[in-house]
Design an enzyme around this catalytic site. Structure first.
Site, PDB file in Angstrom:
ATOM      1  N   GLY A 111       4.029  -3.500   6.660  1.00 17.19           N
ATOM      2  CA  GLY A 111       5.167  -3.782   7.532  1.00 17.19           C
ATOM      3  C   GLY A 111       5.515  -5.265   7.594  1.00 17.19           C
ATOM      4  O   GLY A 111       6.527  -5.652   8.200  1.00 17.19           O
ATOM      5  N   GLY A 112       4.711  -6.122   6.948  1.00 17.72           N
ATOM      6  CA  GLY A 112       4.948  -7.569   6.999  1.00 17.72           C
ATOM      7  C   GLY A 112       6.345  -7.957   6.526  1.00 17.72           C
ATOM      8  O   GLY A 112       7.010  -8.801   7.149  1.00 17.72           O
ATOM      9  N   GLN A 142       1.622  -2.969  -9.569  1.00 18.24           N
ATOM     10  CA  GLN A 142       0.839  -3.793 -10.518  1.00 18.24           C
ATOM     11  C   GLN A 142       1.320  -3.393 -11.917  1.00 18.24           C
ATOM     12  O   GLN A 142       0.654  -2.661 -12.653  1.00 18.24           O
ATOM     13  CB  GLN A 142      -0.668  -3.542 -10.335  1.00 18.24           C
ATOM     14  CG  GLN A 142      -1.562  -4.400 -11.225  1.00 18.24           C
ATOM     15  CD  GLN A 142      -1.571  -5.900 -10.846  1.00 18.24           C
ATOM     16  OE1 GLN A 142      -1.259  -6.256  -9.726  1.00 18.24           O
ATOM     17  NE2 GLN A 142      -1.900  -6.755 -11.795  1.00 18.24           N
ATOM     18  N   LYS A 192      12.547 -13.586  -1.022  1.00 14.51           N
ATOM     19  CA  LYS A 192      11.127 -13.393  -0.674  1.00 14.51           C
ATOM     20  C   LYS A 192      10.258 -13.961  -1.790  1.00 14.51           C
ATOM     21  O   LYS A 192      10.446 -13.632  -2.955  1.00 14.51           O
ATOM     22  CB  LYS A 192      10.849 -11.896  -0.489  1.00 14.51           C
ATOM     23  CG  LYS A 192       9.424 -11.577  -0.065  1.00 14.51           C
ATOM     24  CD  LYS A 192       9.271 -10.118   0.377  1.00 14.51           C
ATOM     25  CE  LYS A 192       8.665  -9.251  -0.686  1.00 14.51           C
ATOM     26  NZ  LYS A 192       8.343  -7.895  -0.247  1.00 14.51           N
ATOM     27  N   ARG A 215       6.175 -14.341  -2.964  1.00 17.10           N
ATOM     28  CA  ARG A 215       4.811 -13.881  -2.655  1.00 17.10           C
ATOM     29  C   ARG A 215       3.796 -14.809  -3.303  1.00 17.10           C
ATOM     30  O   ARG A 215       3.927 -15.173  -4.470  1.00 17.10           O
ATOM     31  CB  ARG A 215       4.600 -12.448  -3.171  1.00 17.10           C
ATOM     32  CG  ARG A 215       3.260 -11.848  -2.767  1.00 17.10           C
ATOM     33  CD  ARG A 215       3.123 -10.408  -3.251  1.00 17.10           C
ATOM     34  NE  ARG A 215       4.054  -9.503  -2.582  1.00 17.10           N
ATOM     35  CZ  ARG A 215       3.818  -8.904  -1.429  1.00 17.10           C
ATOM     36  NH1 ARG A 215       2.697  -9.136  -0.786  1.00 17.10           N
ATOM     37  NH2 ARG A 215       4.713  -8.088  -0.915  1.00 17.10           N
ATOM     38  N   ASP A 248      14.481  -8.474  -0.547  1.00 21.03           N
ATOM     39  CA  ASP A 248      14.419  -9.460  -1.629  1.00 21.03           C
ATOM     40  C   ASP A 248      15.514  -9.142  -2.654  1.00 21.03           C
ATOM     41  O   ASP A 248      16.086  -8.043  -2.645  1.00 21.03           O
ATOM     42  CB  ASP A 248      13.023  -9.507  -2.292  1.00 21.03           C
ATOM     43  CG  ASP A 248      12.578  -8.162  -2.802  1.00 21.03           C
ATOM     44  OD1 ASP A 248      13.282  -7.603  -3.664  1.00 21.03           O
ATOM     45  OD2 ASP A 248      11.539  -7.648  -2.342  1.00 21.03           O
ATOM     46  N   ASP A 250      14.103  -0.576   1.857  1.00 21.73           N
ATOM     47  CA  ASP A 250      13.095  -0.992   0.876  1.00 21.73           C
ATOM     48  C   ASP A 250      12.538   0.254   0.196  1.00 21.73           C
ATOM     49  O   ASP A 250      12.702   1.371   0.699  1.00 21.73           O
ATOM     50  CB  ASP A 250      11.972  -1.768   1.579  1.00 21.73           C
ATOM     51  CG  ASP A 250      11.347  -2.828   0.664  1.00 21.73           C
ATOM     52  OD1 ASP A 250      11.607  -2.790  -0.561  1.00 21.73           O
ATOM     53  OD2 ASP A 250      10.597  -3.683   1.166  1.00 21.73           O
TER      54      ASP A 250
HETATM   55  C1  R5P Z   1       7.397  -5.095  -2.756  1.00 18.28           C
HETATM   56  O1  R5P Z   1       8.142  -5.908  -3.288  1.00 18.28           O
HETATM   57  C2  R5P Z   1       7.890  -3.823  -2.142  1.00 18.28           C
HETATM   58  O2  R5P Z   1       9.212  -3.558  -2.490  1.00 18.28           O
HETATM   59  C3  R5P Z   1       7.769  -3.837  -0.628  1.00 18.28           C
HETATM   60  O3  R5P Z   1       8.654  -4.798  -0.095  1.00 18.28           O
HETATM   61  C4  R5P Z   1       6.370  -4.177  -0.201  1.00 18.28           C
HETATM   62  O4  R5P Z   1       5.458  -3.364  -0.872  1.00 18.28           O
HETATM   63  C5  R5P Z   1       6.215  -3.976   1.298  1.00 18.28           C
HETATM   64  O5  R5P Z   1       4.904  -4.339   1.651  1.00 18.28           O
HETATM   65  P1  R5P Z   1       4.552  -4.727   3.131  1.00 18.28           P
HETATM   66  O6  R5P Z   1       5.063  -3.638   4.020  1.00 18.28           O
HETATM   67  O7  R5P Z   1       3.050  -4.799   3.127  1.00 18.28           O
HETATM   68  O8  R5P Z   1       5.182  -6.042   3.427  1.00 18.28           O
END
Ligand code: R5P
Length: 291
Positions: free
Chosen positions: A222-223, A94, A189, A191, A166, A216
């Site tokens: 994990g989505g 954030q 990606k 959001r 992304d 990442d």
């Molecule tokens: C966001 O852009 C971060 O780099 C991660 O890709 C994100 O926080 C992963 O979140 P989740 O595992 O909930 O998809």
């Protein structure tokens, strides 16, 4: 220099102290019955450069307060310089007002730590490096991606395709590629800022018959990795692995990722859990030696 291994990173703090050859200052810690934390530095820090090692993964608010308490304790007890080593810096995602009415959480975190007496901060793979400029003290982010990629080399997985989920994280895949010696690329990606859901797509990605490692900074629910793994399998990837620096793994993320056909999840001791296979201690201690 004296190292304070905070309650959230005791083992990592001790490993760092051993590598740097510095003495540790243990922290006496208890939680009152109503949930409030009590912390006490158990040795003198008078006229010392104090390095507090404390990650701020789950649960973030508690660990941030503990960090602020330790900084305050070091200041009040005469430390002459206070450095916080915060492998996972909570709230870094954030980093702007995405919607009207929001706050900028990471700036609040920076102000809180500055008000407690912090002089500088070292973190690892912060979500966006630019965020560091908003802090009222010097701050820098180290990258653990090369050491994570080394883990795969030691497993004899070479020339793997390094993929970021992304475009914004392509620099992470590029760092991994340098070690792995294969190709690199990214998915797209988007959001939805209202419901948090993401949509992933691929463009000109040739992974047919290849071993792919999705890199990442954070894996939370994990989505993102599950979505990426589905795309990779549809494109004919032969093997899929995933690696991240901060494996928060909430909401059954580990099970979901493995069920999506990902062979292994690799994380670091930024967050303590069973996927924590790479230690950040050598990376952080090398940095502390330069101070
Ligand atoms: C966001 O852009 C971060 O780099 C991660 O890709 C994100 O926080 C992963 O979140 P989740 O595992 O909930 O998809």
């Amino acid at each position: 220099m004296k190292i304070v291994p905070g309650p959230a990173s005791r083992e990592l703090g001790e490993k760092i102290a051993a590598l740097v050859g510095a003495k540790t200052v243990p922290v006496a810690h208890k939680t009152f019955p109503d949930g409030e934390d009590y912390l006490k530095l158990a040795r003198s820090v008078q006229n010392e450069h104090v390095v507090i090692v404390q990650t701020t993964g789950l649960s973030q608010n508690t660990k941030l307060m503990q960090l602020a308490f330790m900084v305050d304790a070091a200041k009040r007890n005469g430390a002459n310089r206070i450095t916080a080593v915060v492998p996972y810096l909570a709230y870094a995602r954030q980093d702007k007002m995405f919607l009207e009415g929001e706050n900028i959480s990471i700036e609040t975190v920076g102000k809180m730590l500055a008000a407690s007496g912090l002089d500088e901060l070292i973190t690892v793979n912060i979500h966006q490096e630019n965020t560091l400029k908003s802090f009222p003290f010097p701050a820098r982010s180290l990258s653990a991606i090369p050491v994570i990629a080394e883990y795969f080399i030691k497993k004899n997985i070479q020339k793997a395709f390094a993929l970021s989920p992304d475009k914004g994280a392509l620099h992470i895949a590029a760092q991994a590629q340098e070690v792995l010696g294969g190709e690199c690329g990214h998915l797209e990606k988007q959001r939805d800022r209202y419901n948090g859901k993401t949509k992933q797509t691929s463009k000109n990605l040739n992974v047919k018959g290849k071993t792919v490692i999705i890199f990442d900074d954070i894996i939370s629910t994990g989505g993102t990795i599950v979505g990426a793994a589905k795309i990779l399998h549809n494109l004919g990837a032969s093997r899929v692995f995933t690696a991240c620096v901060h494996a928060l793994l909430v909401d059954g993320a580990e099970k979901k990722i493995l069920s999506a056909g990902v062979e292994e999840i690799v994380g670091t001791d930024s967050i303590l859990n069973n996927v924590n296979k790479v230690s950040l201690a050598p990376l952080i201690s090398n940095e502390l030696r330069t101070i």
